[in-house]
Design a protein around this motif. Structure first.
Motif, PDB file in Angstrom:
ATOM      1  N   SER B 119       0.687  -1.087  -0.181  1.00 14.92           N
ATOM      2  CA  SER B 119       0.064  -0.072   0.056  1.00 14.92           C
ATOM      3  C   SER B 119       0.930   1.339   0.079  1.00 14.92           C
ATOM      4  CB  SER B 119      -0.869  -0.003   1.146  1.00 14.92           C
ATOM      5  OG  SER B 119       0.049   0.341   2.388  1.00 14.92           O
ATOM      6  N   ARG B 120       0.173   2.266  -0.561  1.00 14.10           N
ATOM      7  CA  ARG B 120       1.134   3.498  -0.477  1.00 14.10           C
ATOM      8  C   ARG B 120       1.492   3.988   0.801  1.00 14.10           C
ATOM      9  NH1 ARG B 120       3.382   2.187  -3.988  1.00 14.10           N
ATOM     10  NH2 ARG B 120       1.898   1.828  -5.504  1.00 14.10           N
ATOM     11  N   LEU B 121       0.489   3.593   1.774  1.00 14.02           N
ATOM     12  CA  LEU B 121       0.999   4.267   3.037  1.00 14.02           C
ATOM     13  C   LEU B 121       2.176   3.623   3.691  1.00 14.02           C
ATOM     14  CD1 LEU B 121      -0.208   5.926   5.426  1.00 14.02           C
ATOM     15  CD2 LEU B 121      -1.533   3.728   6.220  1.00 14.02           C
ATOM     16  N   THR B 178       5.511  13.043   2.035  1.00 13.63           N
ATOM     17  CA  THR B 178       4.593  12.281   1.173  1.00 13.63           C
ATOM     18  C   THR B 178       4.445  13.333  -0.271  1.00 13.63           C
ATOM     19  OG1 THR B 178       3.840  10.921   2.688  1.00 13.63           O
ATOM     20  CG2 THR B 178       2.733  10.758   0.575  1.00 13.63           C
ATOM     21  N   PRO B 272      -3.270  11.728   5.919  1.00 13.29           N
ATOM     22  CA  PRO B 272      -4.198  11.462   4.925  1.00 13.29           C
ATOM     23  C   PRO B 272      -4.116  12.214   3.712  1.00 13.29           C
ATOM     24  CG  PRO B 272      -5.073  11.758   6.899  1.00 13.29           C
ATOM     25  CD  PRO B 272      -3.899  12.168   7.087  1.00 13.29           C
ATOM     26  N   GLN B 275      -1.402  11.184   1.543  1.00 12.97           N
ATOM     27  CA  GLN B 275      -1.809  10.005   0.678  1.00 12.97           C
ATOM     28  C   GLN B 275      -2.922  10.437  -0.491  1.00 12.97           C
ATOM     29  OE1 GLN B 275      -1.085   6.747   1.332  1.00 12.97           O
ATOM     30  NE2 GLN B 275       0.667   7.597   2.213  1.00 12.97           N
ATOM     31  N   TYR B 276      -3.535  11.480  -0.123  1.00 14.39           N
ATOM     32  CA  TYR B 276      -4.740  11.590  -1.126  1.00 14.39           C
ATOM     33  C   TYR B 276      -3.885  12.233  -2.313  1.00 14.39           C
ATOM     34  CZ  TYR B 276      -8.502  13.465  -3.403  1.00 14.39           C
ATOM     35  OH  TYR B 276      -9.650  13.914  -4.458  1.00 14.39           O
ATOM     36  N   HIS B 279      -1.979   9.645  -4.182  1.00 14.30           N
ATOM     37  CA  HIS B 279      -2.808   8.824  -4.915  1.00 14.30           C
ATOM     38  C   HIS B 279      -3.445   9.413  -6.223  1.00 14.30           C
ATOM     39  CE1 HIS B 279      -6.174   6.155  -5.712  1.00 14.30           C
ATOM     40  NE2 HIS B 279      -7.013   7.328  -5.996  1.00 14.30           N
TER      41      HIS B 279
END
Ligand SMILES: Nc1ncnc2c1ncn2[C@@H]1O[C@H](COP(=O)(O)OP(=O)(O)OP(=O)(O)O)[C@@H](O)[C@H]1O
Ligand SMILES: [Mg+2]
Lengths: 327, 295
Positions: B119-121, B178, B272, B275-276, B279
């Motif tokens: 997962s990217r996390l 990130t 988050p 992450q978004y 993504h």
């Protein structure tokens, strides 16, 4: 496209029927299975790979070119239809070859399957899992070897491969043992395994790339010109490995190559793509027979002749095209 | 040796999958360590650069001045030393994250990292975790060297609280790291340099070498939403102590709370959000074929 449809249908009976054997996903030395029992059982209910009307185009900003036709081209952009409405099913344990000229879309097709590109149209399913919506599930089942060996060149093969192994959840101890096993089998001397990869020859680096894929014992293996740059013996070693992965681990393999002998030696079926479209799909023998008939030969055609016929790259035609361009 | 999903109930299953993800995260930490070892000359250059930089700034505090008592000079030295230390920490974290992504783009390994069932996390946590450890180590080294040149008055330090601020601040750095990783992913050539902008703005607004109160009002508004502002303030208070009736006292948690809660909120928002954004960028790259090495 009537021919294509015919060929697709004709090709079905020639699929190997050994699809029902109980799977056991373990390479020699592999203690930790990557898939659970339920997951393995589920695999049996699907074809390995179902590609359904998939297209992918790229926009290339080709500098400022005036006087070009078409809308997108007005702005100096060129649209490349890399994959154009491809439909293809690969059955479990099958080795499918994909042949085609440079730039015909082979690598793009493989990237679409390996979750690295999102299709514009159509769907790709790996053992029933959609590559876009169930990315992670697909990724656990596949691995890929590309023609350019992509590594951290300053790191050693061992360090590079341990990194990959961890990403796939293989414990380091087990991975280390397997790295040595696989690389020595491919003819890499143990002392090279701990030295920076940048000092290795291209072919040796390619072997490390092949080892990276074999390490995770993928159930669908995507090989994009894996043996380009390898010497004849190494080519054979890789071919033996590929067959072994199929025979002992029930792997399904999609292989692109420019080596006709290799395609013939390995592939159960061969798809020929040209301009992003499948123009022929059958066993090597059937393709050769068909081309011999078409051309009125009194012998069986060679696979090279098959390639030439379907990709339209006869010398005569090439010349004709050039003349067209001049006009 | 075939693993079944249900063995041991859902809790055991969850613990196992967290363990698996942790192991995958470790892949990025280990890789970072391997790379640092192989590029040791760069590491040396980097250390020397940061230390010299920190020294040259901290010397500003020793400029003779009739307005400052010797104790105040010592406070100023510590003030700048902490500023340069945090700055080194933030720089190393950002550089590390953007450089690994840049390297992945050049070498083409990014396709293999993105193809892996991770997962990217997990991916970003691992990458940032190594960067944080790396940054911490270099910063500690820098402080030791500074200690050889200057008298650092650490008598009022509350090390427990220092750790708390460092950890809560680092959560936000993972989020920002990130986001900065997106730039080299999309822009192979100049992406890493573009990430300098994020850092430069942080340098300007978060009070690294001066209190944010000297900034014009509209810039102070940026300070308020930048986590490093609270990190610097919190670290200064926890290391220098807080003046109570004109006497420096070790900071307590209630004194530091005004820095801790904004850091927690920044962390909770930025991870988050990072992450978004990642993504979205990843999707864009996969649609347009940007992950491929040569265009
Ligand atoms: N990421 C990308 N961005 C832009 N164009 C691309 C990208 N990938 C492929 N293309 C273009 O799509 C077409 C098909 O390329 P592809 O790499 O799939 O061909 P190929 O069949 O693998 O060729 P080769 O035999 O040379 O490996 C080419 O015109 C190529 O330039
Ligand atoms: Mg290719």
């Amino acid at each position: 496209m009537a021919i294509l449809k015919d060929e697709l249908e004709q090709s079905s009976p020639s699929v190997p029927s050994s699809l029902t054997q109980p799977p056991e996903i373990k390479l020699p030395g592999r203690k930790t299975p990557l898939l659970s029992a339920e997951e393995l059982a589920e695999l049996d209910q699907h074809d390995a790979l179902v590609i359904d009307h998939v297209s992918k185009h790229f926009v290339k900003s080709g500098g400022m070119r005036l006087f070009r036709r078409g809308d997108a081209q007005k702005h100096g952009h060129k649209i490349v239809r890399a994959v154009d409405d491809i439909t293809l099913t690969i059955h479990r344990r099958e080795i499918m070859g994909v042949l085609g000229s440079n730039g015909s879309g082979k690598s793009t097709l493989i990237r679409l399957i390996s979750t690295l590109l999102i299709p514009d149209k159509g769907t790709v399913e790996v053992f029933g899992h959609n590559v876009v919506t169930e990315e992670r599930a697909v990724q656990r089942l596949i691995n890929r070897v590309s023609v350019e060996a992509a590594f951290f060149r300053k790191l050693s093969p061992l360090e590079n491969l341990l990194y990959s192994a961890r990403l796939y959840g293989i414990p380091a101890g087990e991975a280390r043992q397997q790295v040595f096993e696989i690389l020595t089998r491919l003819g890499i001397k143990p002392d090279r395994i701990r030295q920076p990869l940048e000092n290795m020859s291209r072919g040796m680096q390619q072997k490390v790339a092949i080892a990276r894929a074999f390490l995770t014992a993928p159930i669908l293996l995507l090989l994009d010109e894996p043996t380009t740059g390898l010497d004849p013996r190494s080519k054979q070693d890789v071919q033996v490995f590929v067959r072994e992965l199929r025979d002992t681990h029930d792997a399904t393999i999609l292989l692109t190559t420019h080596d006709m002998d290799e395609a013939e030696a390995l592939c159960d079926r061969i798809a020929i793509i040209d301009g992003g479209r499948i123009v022929a799909l059958d066993t090597a023998d059937a393709l050769k027979r068909r081309v011999a008939e078409q051309q009125g030969l009194d012998r069986e055609a060679t696979l090279t002749e098959v390639f030439m016929t379907y990709t339209g790259r006869d010398w005569e035609e090439d010349e004709a095209e050039e003349e067209d361009d001049d006009e | 040796m075939i693993e079944t999903k249900s063995a041991g109930g859902p809790l055991v299953g969850m613990i196992r999958s967290v363990g698996r993800e942790a192991n995958k995260s470790y892949a990025f930490v280990e890789r970072g360590w391997y790379l640092t070892k192989r590029y040791w000359a760069w590491e040396l250059v980097w250390i020397v650069y940061n230390v010299v930089n920190a020294l040259s700034i901290t010397f500003i505090a020793t400029v003779p001045s009739v307005h400052l008592t010797p104790a105040q000079v010592n406070q100023f030295i510590l003030y700048l030393a902490i500023g340069t230390a945090v700055w080194t920490y933030v720089s190393v974290v950002f550089d590390n994250v953007t450089e690994t992504v840049t390297m992945e783009r050049w070498e083409g390994t990014i396709e293999y990292t993105f193809m892996a069932p991770v997962s990217r996390l997990t991916h970003m946590l691992g990458t940032c975790l190594f960067a944080l450890l790396h940054g911490l180590l270099l910063t500690a080294l820098q402080l030791v060297v500074l200690g050889l040149f200057f008298h650092l008055d650490l008598s009022q330090a509350n090390w427990g609280m220092t750790l708390v601020i460092l950890l809560t601040g680092s959560i936000s750095l993972i989020g920002l790291g990130t986001v900065s990783a997106v730039l080299p992913m999309l822009f192979t050539e100049r992406g890493a340099q573009m990430a300098y902008i994020i850092r430069a703005v942080m340098l300007l607004v978060s009070g690294v070498y001066y209190p944010v109160t000297v900034l014009p009002g509209w810039l102070q508004a940026f300070s308020k939403v930048t986590p490093t502002t609270y990190m610097l303030d919190g670290l200064r208070q926890s290391i220098q102590g807080v003046p109570v009736h004109n006497v420096q006292q070790p900071a307590t948690i209630s004194m530091l709370w005004p820095d801790i809660w904004p850091l927690l909120i920044c962390g909770v928002v930025l991870i988050p959000l990072g992450q978004y954004i990642f993504h979205l960028a990843e999707r864009y790259a996969k649609r347009t074929g940007k992950l491929k090495r040569n265009g």
